[in-house]
Design a protein around this motif. Structure first.
Motif, PDB file in Angstrom:
ATOM      1  N   HIS A   1       4.292  82.537 -21.051  1.00 16.34           N
ATOM      2  CA  HIS A   1       5.298  83.582 -21.254  1.00 16.34           C
ATOM      3  C   HIS A   1       6.477  83.383 -20.294  1.00 16.34           C
ATOM      4  CE1 HIS A   1       6.831  87.501 -22.397  1.00 16.34           C
ATOM      5  NE2 HIS A   1       6.873  87.856 -21.117  1.00 16.34           N
ATOM      6  N   ARG A   2       6.169  83.112 -19.027  1.00 15.32           N
ATOM      7  CA  ARG A   2       7.232  82.873 -18.033  1.00 15.32           C
ATOM      8  C   ARG A   2       8.021  81.620 -18.373  1.00 15.32           C
ATOM      9  NH1 ARG A   2       3.216  84.294 -13.346  1.00 15.32           N
ATOM     10  NH2 ARG A   2       3.829  86.428 -12.889  1.00 15.32           N
ATOM     11  N   ALA A   3       7.308  80.567 -18.788  1.00 17.60           N
ATOM     12  CA  ALA A   3       7.980  79.304 -19.129  1.00 17.60           C
ATOM     13  C   ALA A   3       8.939  79.487 -20.301  1.00 17.60           C
ATOM     14  CB  ALA A   3       6.940  78.231 -19.460  1.00 17.60           C
ATOM     15  N   ASP A   4       8.631  80.431 -21.169  1.00 19.82           N
ATOM     16  CA  ASP A   4       9.501  80.721 -22.310  1.00 19.82           C
ATOM     17  C   ASP A   4      10.615  81.693 -21.947  1.00 19.82           C
ATOM     18  OD1 ASP A   4       7.990  79.073 -23.920  1.00 19.82           O
ATOM     19  OD2 ASP A   4       6.787  80.698 -24.759  1.00 19.82           O
ATOM     20  N   GLY A   5      10.750  82.000 -20.650  1.00 17.60           N
ATOM     21  CA  GLY A   5      11.816  82.882 -20.195  1.00 17.60           C
ATOM     22  C   GLY A   5      11.449  84.352 -20.143  1.00 17.60           C
ATOM     23  N   GLY A   6      10.170  84.648 -20.366  1.00 14.49           N
ATOM     24  CA  GLY A   6       9.734  86.039 -20.346  1.00 14.49           C
ATOM     25  C   GLY A   6       9.636  86.589 -18.938  1.00 14.49           C
ATOM     26  N   HIS A   7       9.708  87.894 -18.850  1.00 15.43           N
ATOM     27  CA  HIS A   7       9.614  88.605 -17.571  1.00 15.43           C
ATOM     28  C   HIS A   7       8.256  89.296 -17.494  1.00 15.43           C
ATOM     29  CE1 HIS A   7      10.661  91.079 -14.146  1.00 15.43           C
ATOM     30  NE2 HIS A   7      10.268  92.146 -14.832  1.00 15.43           N
ATOM     31  N   ILE A   8       7.621  89.220 -16.347  1.00 13.22           N
ATOM     32  CA  ILE A   8       6.345  89.882 -16.128  1.00 13.22           C
ATOM     33  C   ILE A   8       6.594  91.106 -15.260  1.00 13.22           C
ATOM     34  CG2 ILE A   8       4.000  89.630 -15.216  1.00 13.22           C
ATOM     35  CD1 ILE A   8       4.700  87.749 -17.586  1.00 13.22           C
ATOM     36  N   HIS A   9       6.163  92.262 -15.718  1.00 13.68           N
ATOM     37  CA  HIS A   9       6.324  93.478 -14.927  1.00 13.68           C
ATOM     38  C   HIS A   9       5.493  93.376 -13.649  1.00 13.68           C
ATOM     39  CE1 HIS A   9       8.621  95.843 -17.813  1.00 13.68           C
ATOM     40  NE2 HIS A   9       7.901  95.236 -18.745  1.00 13.68           N
ATOM     41  N   PRO A  10       6.000  93.917 -12.551  1.00 17.53           N
ATOM     42  CA  PRO A  10       5.285  93.822 -11.273  1.00 17.53           C
ATOM     43  C   PRO A  10       3.860  94.354 -11.326  1.00 17.53           C
ATOM     44  CG  PRO A  10       7.502  94.648 -10.925  1.00 17.53           C
ATOM     45  CD  PRO A  10       7.292  94.580 -12.406  1.00 17.53           C
ATOM     46  N   GLU A  11       3.617  95.431 -12.060  1.00 13.80           N
ATOM     47  CA  GLU A  11       2.259  95.970 -12.116  1.00 13.80           C
ATOM     48  C   GLU A  11       1.314  95.038 -12.877  1.00 13.80           C
ATOM     49  OE1 GLU A  11       4.701  98.008 -15.364  1.00 13.80           O
ATOM     50  OE2 GLU A  11       5.002  97.539 -13.272  1.00 13.80           O
ATOM     51  N   VAL A  12       1.830  94.272 -13.832  1.00  9.95           N
ATOM     52  CA  VAL A  12       1.008  93.297 -14.545  1.00  9.95           C
ATOM     53  C   VAL A  12       0.690  92.125 -13.616  1.00  9.95           C
ATOM     54  CG1 VAL A  12       0.937  91.670 -16.483  1.00  9.95           C
ATOM     55  CG2 VAL A  12       1.895  93.964 -16.803  1.00  9.95           C
ATOM     56  N   ALA A  13       1.693  91.666 -12.879  1.00  7.27           N
ATOM     57  CA  ALA A  13       1.467  90.584 -11.919  1.00  7.27           C
ATOM     58  C   ALA A  13       0.472  91.015 -10.845  1.00  7.27           C
ATOM     59  CB  ALA A  13       2.788  90.157 -11.283  1.00  7.27           C
ATOM     60  N   ALA A  14       0.577  92.262 -10.383  1.00 10.36           N
ATOM     61  CA  ALA A  14      -0.350  92.770  -9.366  1.00 10.36           C
ATOM     62  C   ALA A  14      -1.773  92.847  -9.922  1.00 10.36           C
ATOM     63  CB  ALA A  14       0.103  94.138  -8.872  1.00 10.36           C
ATOM     64  N   ALA A  15      -1.925  93.258 -11.170  1.00 12.44           N
ATOM     65  CA  ALA A  15      -3.249  93.322 -11.787  1.00 12.44           C
ATOM     66  C   ALA A  15      -3.846  91.923 -11.912  1.00 12.44           C
ATOM     67  CB  ALA A  15      -3.165  93.994 -13.153  1.00 12.44           C
ATOM     68  N   LEU A  16      -3.013  90.957 -12.282  1.00 14.20           N
ATOM     69  CA  LEU A  16      -3.490  89.577 -12.392  1.00 14.20           C
ATOM     70  C   LEU A  16      -3.892  89.046 -11.024  1.00 14.20           C
ATOM     71  CD1 LEU A  16      -3.890  87.358 -14.525  1.00 14.20           C
ATOM     72  CD2 LEU A  16      -1.640  86.501 -13.900  1.00 14.20           C
ATOM     73  N   ASP A  17      -3.132  89.361  -9.984  1.00 15.71           N
ATOM     74  CA  ASP A  17      -3.494  88.950  -8.619  1.00 15.71           C
ATOM     75  C   ASP A  17      -4.810  89.581  -8.189  1.00 15.71           C
ATOM     76  OD1 ASP A  17      -1.330  87.291  -8.299  1.00 15.71           O
ATOM     77  OD2 ASP A  17      -0.128  88.760  -7.196  1.00 15.71           O
ATOM     78  N   ALA A  18      -5.037  90.831  -8.570  1.00 18.49           N
ATOM     79  CA  ALA A  18      -6.295  91.500  -8.223  1.00 18.49           C
ATOM     80  C   ALA A  18      -7.473  90.821  -8.923  1.00 18.49           C
ATOM     81  CB  ALA A  18      -6.227  92.976  -8.591  1.00 18.49           C
ATOM     82  N   LEU A  19      -7.291  90.446 -10.183  1.00 19.78           N
ATOM     83  CA  LEU A  19      -8.350  89.718 -10.897  1.00 19.78           C
ATOM     84  C   LEU A  19      -8.637  88.388 -10.220  1.00 19.78           C
ATOM     85  CD1 LEU A  19      -7.704  90.143 -14.733  1.00 19.78           C
ATOM     86  CD2 LEU A  19      -9.786  90.703 -13.490  1.00 19.78           C
ATOM     87  N   ARG A  20      -7.574  87.689  -9.836  1.00 22.99           N
ATOM     88  CA  ARG A  20      -7.748  86.385  -9.182  1.00 22.99           C
ATOM     89  C   ARG A  20      -8.477  86.536  -7.857  1.00 22.99           C
ATOM     90  NH1 ARG A  20      -3.019  83.062  -6.341  1.00 22.99           N
ATOM     91  NH2 ARG A  20      -3.042  85.011  -5.238  1.00 22.99           N
ATOM     92  N   ALA A  21      -8.067  87.508  -7.056  1.00 24.15           N
ATOM     93  CA  ALA A  21      -8.714  87.719  -5.762  1.00 24.15           C
ATOM     94  C   ALA A  21     -10.190  88.062  -5.946  1.00 24.15           C
ATOM     95  CB  ALA A  21      -7.997  88.828  -4.997  1.00 24.15           C
ATOM     96  N   SER A  22     -10.485  88.897  -6.920  1.00 20.10           N
ATOM     97  CA  SER A  22     -11.874  89.257  -7.193  1.00 20.10           C
ATOM     98  C   SER A  22     -12.680  88.040  -7.644  1.00 20.10           C
ATOM     99  CB  SER A  22     -11.917  90.348  -8.265  1.00 20.10           C
ATOM    100  OG  SER A  22     -13.245  90.657  -8.605  1.00 20.10           O
ATOM    101  N   ALA A  23     -12.091  87.254  -8.523  1.00 18.87           N
ATOM    102  CA  ALA A  23     -12.786  86.065  -9.036  1.00 18.87           C
ATOM    103  C   ALA A  23     -13.129  85.098  -7.912  1.00 18.87           C
ATOM    104  CB  ALA A  23     -11.917  85.372 -10.086  1.00 18.87           C
ATOM    105  N   TYR A  24     -12.158  84.789  -7.055  1.00 17.50           N
ATOM    106  CA  TYR A  24     -12.421  83.811  -6.006  1.00 17.50           C
ATOM    107  C   TYR A  24     -13.293  84.363  -4.884  1.00 17.50           C
ATOM    108  CZ  TYR A  24      -9.647  80.360  -8.276  1.00 17.50           C
ATOM    109  OH  TYR A  24      -9.201  79.451  -9.182  1.00 17.50           O
ATOM    110  N   ALA A  25     -13.182  85.637  -4.604  1.00 14.28           N
ATOM    111  CA  ALA A  25     -14.094  86.229  -3.613  1.00 14.28           C
ATOM    112  C   ALA A  25     -15.528  86.140  -4.133  1.00 14.28           C
ATOM    113  CB  ALA A  25     -13.707  87.680  -3.331  1.00 14.28           C
TER     114      ALA A  25
END
Length: 136
Positions: free
Chosen positions: A42-66
């Motif tokens: 989506h970003r590569a196609d020029g799309g914008h990610i809302h900050p709350e969506v990016a934060a949710a994705l970061d939370a998933l990533r942190a949980s996964a790696y922990a």
């Protein structure tokens, strides 16, 4: 006779009273990886990610790696992600950047980058820090 540790299963996914969602750490990676790839396209196609969506994705990533770095082997999800055994340690990243581990953490905090687990960084985050360091 020795007592066995209390091994209660994680609660199932649920909708919280405030409308949020609870997900057990064991499912975080399975959800994070395709979402990460989808948002990257989506970003590569020029799309914008809302900050709350990016934060949710970061939370998933942190949980996964922990969860993957949990010392209890039977709870690890790394078998689901064989290509992610390449987490970078703080020491390795410090050597790559030519700074101390403390300074790595300061640079990361300033860039809004968080560790995926204690002393472990995602390779894409390490690359981003190196790029930021080169351009300053």
């Amino acid at each position: 006779m020795t007592a066995q540790p209390d091994e209660r299963p994680a609660p199932p996914p649920a909708v919280l009273d405030d409308g949020g969602v609870y997900l057990p750490a064991s499912v975080a990676f399975t959800l994070w990886k395709p979402l990460r790839d989808l948002l990257a396209r989506h970003r590569a196609d020029g799309g914008h990610i809302h900050p709350e969506v990016a934060a949710a994705l970061d939370a998933l990533r942190a949980s996964a790696y922990a969860h993957m770095c949990d010392p209890e082997q039977d709870k690890r999800t790394s078998r689901d992600d064989p290509d992610r055994t390449d987490l970078v340690t703080t020491g390795e990243l410090a050597g790559r950047l030519g700074v101390t581990g403390f300074h790595v953490r300061r640079l990361a905090a300033a860039a809004g980058i968080t560790r995926v687990a204690h002393g472990r960084w995602a390779p894409e985050d390490a690359d981003r820090l190196a790029e930021l360091r080169r351009t300053r």
